[in-house]
Motif scaffolding. Structure first.
Motif, PDB file in Angstrom:
ATOM      1  N   SER A  10       0.822  -1.211   0.000  1.00 51.49           N
ATOM      2  CA  SER A  10       0.000   0.000   0.000  1.00 51.49           C
ATOM      3  C   SER A  10       0.854   1.259   0.000  1.00 51.49           C
ATOM      4  CB  SER A  10      -0.925   0.009   1.219  1.00 51.49           C
ATOM      5  OG  SER A  10      -1.828  -1.062   1.169  1.00 51.49           O
ATOM      6  N   CYS A  11       1.908   1.255   0.803  1.00 45.95           N
ATOM      7  CA  CYS A  11       2.803   2.420   0.849  1.00 45.95           C
ATOM      8  C   CYS A  11       3.478   2.650  -0.499  1.00 45.95           C
ATOM      9  CB  CYS A  11       3.842   2.247   1.944  1.00 45.95           C
ATOM     10  SG  CYS A  11       3.166   2.426   3.601  1.00 45.95           S
ATOM     11  N   ASN A  12       3.906   1.578  -1.126  1.00 43.01           N
ATOM     12  CA  ASN A  12       4.523   1.698  -2.446  1.00 43.01           C
ATOM     13  C   ASN A  12       3.520   2.289  -3.440  1.00 43.01           C
ATOM     14  OD1 ASN A  12       6.599   1.252  -4.433  1.00 43.01           O
ATOM     15  ND2 ASN A  12       5.350  -0.443  -5.173  1.00 43.01           N
ATOM     16  N   PHE A  13       2.287   1.808  -3.401  1.00 43.89           N
ATOM     17  CA  PHE A  13       1.273   2.323  -4.313  1.00 43.89           C
ATOM     18  C   PHE A  13       0.956   3.792  -4.038  1.00 43.89           C
ATOM     19  CE2 PHE A  13      -3.184   3.224  -5.309  1.00 43.89           C
ATOM     20  CZ  PHE A  13      -3.070   3.174  -6.687  1.00 43.89           C
ATOM     21  N   ILE A  14       0.863   4.165  -2.769  1.00 45.98           N
ATOM     22  CA  ILE A  14       0.592   5.565  -2.432  1.00 45.98           C
ATOM     23  C   ILE A  14       1.694   6.459  -2.989  1.00 45.98           C
ATOM     24  CG2 ILE A  14       0.471   7.209  -0.510  1.00 45.98           C
ATOM     25  CD1 ILE A  14      -0.983   4.945   1.058  1.00 45.98           C
ATOM     26  N   ALA A  19       2.936  10.614  -7.077  1.00 47.65           N
ATOM     27  CA  ALA A  19       4.071  11.146  -7.836  1.00 47.65           C
ATOM     28  C   ALA A  19       3.614  12.313  -8.705  1.00 47.65           C
ATOM     29  CB  ALA A  19       4.687  10.059  -8.709  1.00 47.65           C
ATOM     30  N   ARG A  20       4.470  13.300  -8.831  1.00 45.57           N
ATOM     31  CA  ARG A  20       4.107  14.475  -9.635  1.00 45.57           C
ATOM     32  C   ARG A  20       4.076  14.161 -11.119  1.00 45.57           C
ATOM     33  NH1 ARG A  20       6.682  19.958  -7.831  1.00 45.57           N
ATOM     34  NH2 ARG A  20       5.456  20.446  -9.661  1.00 45.57           N
ATOM     35  N   SER A  21       4.869  13.210 -11.534  1.00 45.97           N
ATOM     36  CA  SER A  21       4.838  12.776 -12.927  1.00 45.97           C
ATOM     37  C   SER A  21       4.985  11.266 -12.958  1.00 45.97           C
ATOM     38  CB  SER A  21       5.958  13.426 -13.736  1.00 45.97           C
ATOM     39  OG  SER A  21       7.213  12.997 -13.264  1.00 45.97           O
ATOM     40  N   LEU A  22       4.367  10.656 -13.923  1.00 43.56           N
ATOM     41  CA  LEU A  22       4.436   9.207 -14.044  1.00 43.56           C
ATOM     42  C   LEU A  22       5.133   8.838 -15.342  1.00 43.56           C
ATOM     43  CD1 LEU A  22       0.909   8.178 -12.773  1.00 43.56           C
ATOM     44  CD2 LEU A  22       3.081   7.909 -11.621  1.00 43.56           C
ATOM     45  N   HIS A  23       6.071   7.957 -15.221  1.00 40.56           N
ATOM     46  CA  HIS A  23       6.802   7.467 -16.376  1.00 40.56           C
ATOM     47  C   HIS A  23       6.479   5.991 -16.558  1.00 40.56           C
ATOM     48  CE1 HIS A  23       9.081  11.200 -16.396  1.00 40.56           C
ATOM     49  NE2 HIS A  23       9.164  11.069 -15.084  1.00 40.56           N
ATOM     50  N   TYR A  24       6.670   5.505 -17.731  1.00 43.22           N
ATOM     51  CA  TYR A  24       6.343   4.113 -18.017  1.00 43.22           C
ATOM     52  C   TYR A  24       7.140   3.155 -17.147  1.00 43.22           C
ATOM     53  CZ  TYR A  24       3.681   5.823 -21.942  1.00 43.22           C
ATOM     54  OH  TYR A  24       2.742   6.452 -22.699  1.00 43.22           O
ATOM     55  N   GLN A  25       8.337   3.546 -16.740  1.00 43.51           N
ATOM     56  CA  GLN A  25       9.151   2.691 -15.891  1.00 43.51           C
ATOM     57  C   GLN A  25       8.504   2.504 -14.516  1.00 43.51           C
ATOM     58  OE1 GLN A  25      10.106   5.400 -17.475  1.00 43.51           O
ATOM     59  NE2 GLN A  25      12.056   5.120 -18.505  1.00 43.51           N
ATOM     60  N   PHE A  26       7.697   3.460 -14.077  1.00 41.47           N
ATOM     61  CA  PHE A  26       7.060   3.372 -12.767  1.00 41.47           C
ATOM     62  C   PHE A  26       6.093   2.193 -12.685  1.00 41.47           C
ATOM     63  CE2 PHE A  26       7.351   8.119 -11.412  1.00 41.47           C
ATOM     64  CZ  PHE A  26       8.723   8.056 -11.528  1.00 41.47           C
ATOM     65  N   TYR A  27       5.526   1.817 -13.812  1.00 40.05           N
ATOM     66  CA  TYR A  27       4.564   0.715 -13.817  1.00 40.05           C
ATOM     67  C   TYR A  27       5.210  -0.554 -13.290  1.00 40.05           C
ATOM     68  CZ  TYR A  27       0.574  -2.007 -15.493  1.00 40.05           C
ATOM     69  OH  TYR A  27      -0.532  -2.810 -15.573  1.00 40.05           O
ATOM     70  N   LEU A  28       6.488  -0.717 -13.546  1.00 43.81           N
ATOM     71  CA  LEU A  28       7.208  -1.886 -13.058  1.00 43.81           C
ATOM     72  C   LEU A  28       7.247  -1.923 -11.537  1.00 43.81           C
ATOM     73  CD1 LEU A  28       8.966  -4.346 -13.756  1.00 43.81           C
ATOM     74  CD2 LEU A  28      10.929  -2.831 -13.733  1.00 43.81           C
ATOM     75  N   TYR A  29       7.217  -0.749 -10.888  1.00 43.13           N
ATOM     76  CA  TYR A  29       7.304  -0.681  -9.434  1.00 43.13           C
ATOM     77  C   TYR A  29       6.100  -1.292  -8.736  1.00 43.13           C
ATOM     78  CZ  TYR A  29      11.007   2.823 -10.163  1.00 43.13           C
ATOM     79  OH  TYR A  29      12.112   3.502 -10.534  1.00 43.13           O
ATOM     80  N   TYR A  30       4.944  -1.294  -9.411  1.00 38.85           N
ATOM     81  CA  TYR A  30       3.762  -1.810  -8.717  1.00 38.85           C
ATOM     82  C   TYR A  30       2.896  -2.748  -9.550  1.00 38.85           C
ATOM     83  CZ  TYR A  30       0.705   1.716 -10.933  1.00 38.85           C
ATOM     84  OH  TYR A  30       0.001   2.473 -11.814  1.00 38.85           O
ATOM     85  N   PHE A  31       3.332  -3.095 -10.752  1.00 39.84           N
ATOM     86  CA  PHE A  31       2.549  -3.986 -11.607  1.00 39.84           C
ATOM     87  C   PHE A  31       2.223  -5.303 -10.911  1.00 39.84           C
ATOM     88  CE2 PHE A  31       2.746  -7.652 -14.483  1.00 39.84           C
ATOM     89  CZ  PHE A  31       1.581  -7.444 -15.188  1.00 39.84           C
TER      90      PHE A  31
END
Length: 100
Positions: A10-14, A19-31
């Motif tokens: 949950s903390c990771n998702f929050i 995040a102020r901007s989302l990059h495609y690499q961020f999807y890997l962090y919580y996919f």
């Protein structure tokens, strides 16, 4: 142990959702945590699946558009709301409702 995993995911998702901007690499962090996060919500299975498809679809648009960014933010807000509603301080909301 389960609670520790729920808090960490949950903390990771929050962090991602705020995040102020989302990059495609961020999807890997919580996919890989999305199924668990969605399962933690009190939403019906159809809504859980719709949120998952919405997040996946938003990230699969290149280059990003205003519509895909809006869809992603709406899905994130809905998931955050579901996580907020899923638990009460001190225990499981569904279990408390059944005992009272």
């Amino acid at each position: 142990r389960r609670r520790a995993a729920e808090v960490a995911l949950s903390c990771n998702f929050i962090g991602i959702a705020a995040a102020r901007s989302l990059h495609y690499q961020f999807y890997l962090y919580y996919f890989h945590s999305l199924p668990v996060l969605l399962w933690m919500t009190p939403f019906p299975p159809a809504l859980r699946l719709a949120l998952w498809i919405g997040i996946e679809g938003a990230y699969n648009v290149y280059p990003p558009t205003a519509a895909s960014s809006t869809l992603l933010q709406l899905c994130h807000v809905a998931l955050l709301l579901g996580l907020w509603l899923a638990r009460e301080p001190g225990g499981d909301a569904k279990a408390k409702a059944k005992t009272t």
